[in-house]
Design a protein around this motif. Structure first.
Motif, short mmCIF file in Angstrom:
data_model
loop_
_atom_site.label_atom_id
_atom_site.label_comp_id
_atom_site.label_asym_id
_atom_site.label_seq_id
_atom_site.Cartn_x
_atom_site.Cartn_y
_atom_site.Cartn_z
N SER A 1 6.38 -3.50 -2.15
CA SER A 1 7.36 -3.13 -1.12
C SER A 1 8.77 -3.26 -1.67
O SER A 1 9.09 -4.22 -2.37
CB SER A 1 7.20 -4.03 0.11
OG SER A 1 5.92 -3.85 0.71
N GLY A 2 9.61 -2.26 -1.37
CA GLY A 2 11.00 -2.29 -1.80
C GLY A 2 11.25 -1.74 -3.18
O GLY A 2 12.40 -1.77 -3.66
N CYS A 3 10.21 -1.18 -3.83
CA CYS A 3 10.40 -0.70 -5.20
C CYS A 3 11.02 0.70 -5.25
O CYS A 3 11.40 1.16 -6.33
CB CYS A 3 9.09 -0.72 -5.97
SG CYS A 3 7.90 0.53 -5.47
N GLY A 4 11.09 1.40 -4.11
CA GLY A 4 11.71 2.72 -4.08
C GLY A 4 10.74 3.86 -3.82
O GLY A 4 11.16 5.02 -3.75
N LYS A 5 9.47 3.56 -3.64
CA LYS A 5 8.49 4.64 -3.54
C LYS A 5 8.66 5.47 -2.25
O LYS A 5 8.54 6.70 -2.29
CB LYS A 5 7.06 4.11 -3.67
CG LYS A 5 6.66 3.02 -2.73
CD LYS A 5 5.31 2.41 -3.13
CE LYS A 5 4.80 1.44 -2.09
NZ LYS A 5 5.68 0.24 -1.94
N VAL B 1 2.31 7.29 -1.13
CA VAL B 1 2.84 6.05 -1.70
C VAL B 1 2.14 4.88 -1.04
O VAL B 1 1.83 4.92 0.16
CB VAL B 1 4.38 5.95 -1.54
CG1 VAL B 1 5.06 7.15 -2.16
CG2 VAL B 1 4.79 5.79 -0.09
N THR B 2 1.86 3.86 -1.82
CA THR B 2 1.07 2.74 -1.31
C THR B 2 1.31 1.50 -2.17
O THR B 2 1.65 1.60 -3.35
CB THR B 2 -0.43 3.10 -1.30
OG1 THR B 2 -1.18 2.01 -0.77
CG2 THR B 2 -0.94 3.41 -2.71
N HIS B 3 1.13 0.34 -1.56
CA HIS B 3 1.09 -0.90 -2.33
C HIS B 3 -0.35 -1.28 -2.64
O HIS B 3 -0.60 -2.28 -3.30
CB HIS B 3 1.77 -2.03 -1.55
CG HIS B 3 1.07 -2.36 -0.25
ND1 HIS B 3 1.34 -1.70 0.92
CD2 HIS B 3 0.09 -3.25 0.02
CE1 HIS B 3 0.56 -2.19 1.88
NE2 HIS B 3 -0.21 -3.12 1.36
N ASN B 4 -1.29 -0.45 -2.16
CA ASN B 4 -2.72 -0.75 -2.22
C ASN B 4 -3.37 0.00 -3.39
O ASN B 4 -3.67 1.19 -3.30
CB ASN B 4 -3.36 -0.33 -0.89
CG ASN B 4 -4.81 -0.74 -0.77
OD1 ASN B 4 -5.46 -1.06 -1.77
ND2 ASN B 4 -5.32 -0.73 0.44
N MET B 5 -3.60 -0.70 -4.48
CA MET B 5 -4.22 -0.07 -5.65
C MET B 5 -5.64 0.41 -5.34
O MET B 5 -6.11 1.40 -5.91
CB MET B 5 -4.24 -1.06 -6.81
CG MET B 5 -4.75 -0.47 -8.12
SD MET B 5 -3.65 0.79 -8.84
CE MET B 5 -2.56 -0.27 -9.78
N ILE C 1 2.88 4.34 -11.47
CA ILE C 1 3.23 2.96 -11.16
C ILE C 1 4.75 2.85 -11.12
O ILE C 1 5.43 3.20 -12.09
CB ILE C 1 2.66 1.98 -12.20
CG1 ILE C 1 1.14 2.14 -12.32
CG2 ILE C 1 3.04 0.55 -11.85
CD1 ILE C 1 0.36 1.78 -11.08
N MET C 2 5.28 2.37 -9.99
CA MET C 2 6.73 2.24 -9.83
C MET C 2 7.11 0.77 -9.73
O MET C 2 6.50 0.00 -8.99
CB MET C 2 7.20 3.00 -8.59
CG MET C 2 8.71 2.88 -8.34
SD MET C 2 9.31 3.97 -7.01
CE MET C 2 9.54 5.50 -7.92
N GLN C 3 8.13 0.40 -10.49
CA GLN C 3 8.68 -0.95 -10.45
C GLN C 3 10.20 -0.86 -10.44
O GLN C 3 10.80 -0.25 -11.33
CB GLN C 3 8.21 -1.75 -11.67
CG GLN C 3 8.72 -3.20 -11.69
CD GLN C 3 8.29 -3.94 -12.95
OE1 GLN C 3 8.04 -3.33 -13.98
NE2 GLN C 3 8.21 -5.26 -12.84
N SER C 4 10.80 -1.45 -9.42
CA SER C 4 12.27 -1.50 -9.31
C SER C 4 12.92 -0.13 -9.51
O SER C 4 13.91 0.01 -10.22
CB SER C 4 12.83 -2.50 -10.33
OG SER C 4 12.30 -3.79 -10.10
#
Length: 265
Positions: free
Chosen positions: A48-52, A214-218, A230-233
């Motif tokens: 959450s909050g990474c920009g996706k 978009v999801t936080h759920n792999m 994969i998105m980070q920051s």
């Protein structure tokens, strides 16, 4: 687990090239590049909050307060979207590009019947006198019983799950070429989550619809996607076919995400 599309199916529908978005001095999206093929399902995975979610909204021209595009390009079927005239975007939205935000049922007008809202939505995007048949068929595809009765109902007369499925039916009723989905499983139980992901896979296979979710759920990405980013920051740190990302990750952050669901590896 989803499989990869063939080369023929991977003709580009959506292309994002070196997209950078800033709010003041904060870089929300940093040099993001992504290609979505026709009929391909792409998952963007990150915390959450990474920009996706901001990435999805940038595609449809909805920027966060104070947000500015600081470089890059977004094209859909060869049409450049950044800086496009309002009528160009308006013509694409709904019929060619559709969006499912989190809790789509919340976007229904509580004091108008479901049928009236279908009528407005479909007619605004060129539907003719057969709009009602289109609406009924869309409700049936979401496994809603007695769609005629639902058309006469107000949103408050439906359960939360029924409202969500009715709103989803409306969004998908025009069989868009590209569907953008924000956290599709975040508010759903396991059975409802799997049902929605199966619906997305069916749209891709049967209608050739391209889907970006978009999801936080792999786990959701592993089940439904052909390609995972994969998105980070605000940056894409890794991408590839679902098998490569799950079983041959190259980045430490990807391995951290996978460690949270060890049965996938």
């Amino acid at each position: 687990m989803a499989g990869s599309k063939s080369v023929d199916e991977a003709v580009s529908l959506l292309s994002i090239s070196r997209l950078t978005l800033r709010i003041g001095t904060h870089c929300v999206l940093n040099d993001v590049t992504m290609t979505v093929g026709r009929g391909e399902i792409v998952a963007v995975v990150g915390e959450s909050g990474c920009g996706k979610s901001t990435l999805l909204r940038a595609v449809i021209g909805i920027l966060p307060d104070g947000g500015i595009i600081d470089g890059g390009a977004i094209s859909f079927c060869g049409t450049e979207l950044l800086g496009a005239a309002a009528h160009v975007r308006s013509n694409l939205m709904g019929r060619d590009i559709a969006v499912l935000f989190q809790d789509p049922g919340a976007y229904l007008n509580p004091i108008r019947r479901i049928g009236a809202q279908f009528s407005d939505y479909l007619k605004a995007h060129g539907a003719g006198r057969d709009w009602r048949e289109t609406a009924i068929a869309a409700l049936r595809r979401e496994n809603l019983e007695d769609p005629e009765k639902i058309m006469e109902a107000y949103p408050f007369q439906l359960s939360g799950g029924m409202r969500q499925r009715a709103a989803t039916a409306m969004t998908l009723s025009l069989a868009p070429k590209l569907l953008l989905v924000d956290e599709p499983t975040s508010a759903l139980d396991v059975i409802a989550s799997r049902s929605l992901l199966d619906r997305l896979k069916g749209m891709s296979a049967e209608q050739g619809c391209s889907i970006v979710f978009v999801t936080h759920n792999m786990d959701a990405a592993a089940y439904a996607a052909d390609t995972i980013y994969i998105m980070q920051s605000g940056s894409i740190v890794e991408h590839g076919g679902v098998g490569d990302v799950l079983h041959r990750p190259s980045q430490a952050y990807t391995k951290v995400l996978l460690d949270a669901v060890p049965y996938l590896t």
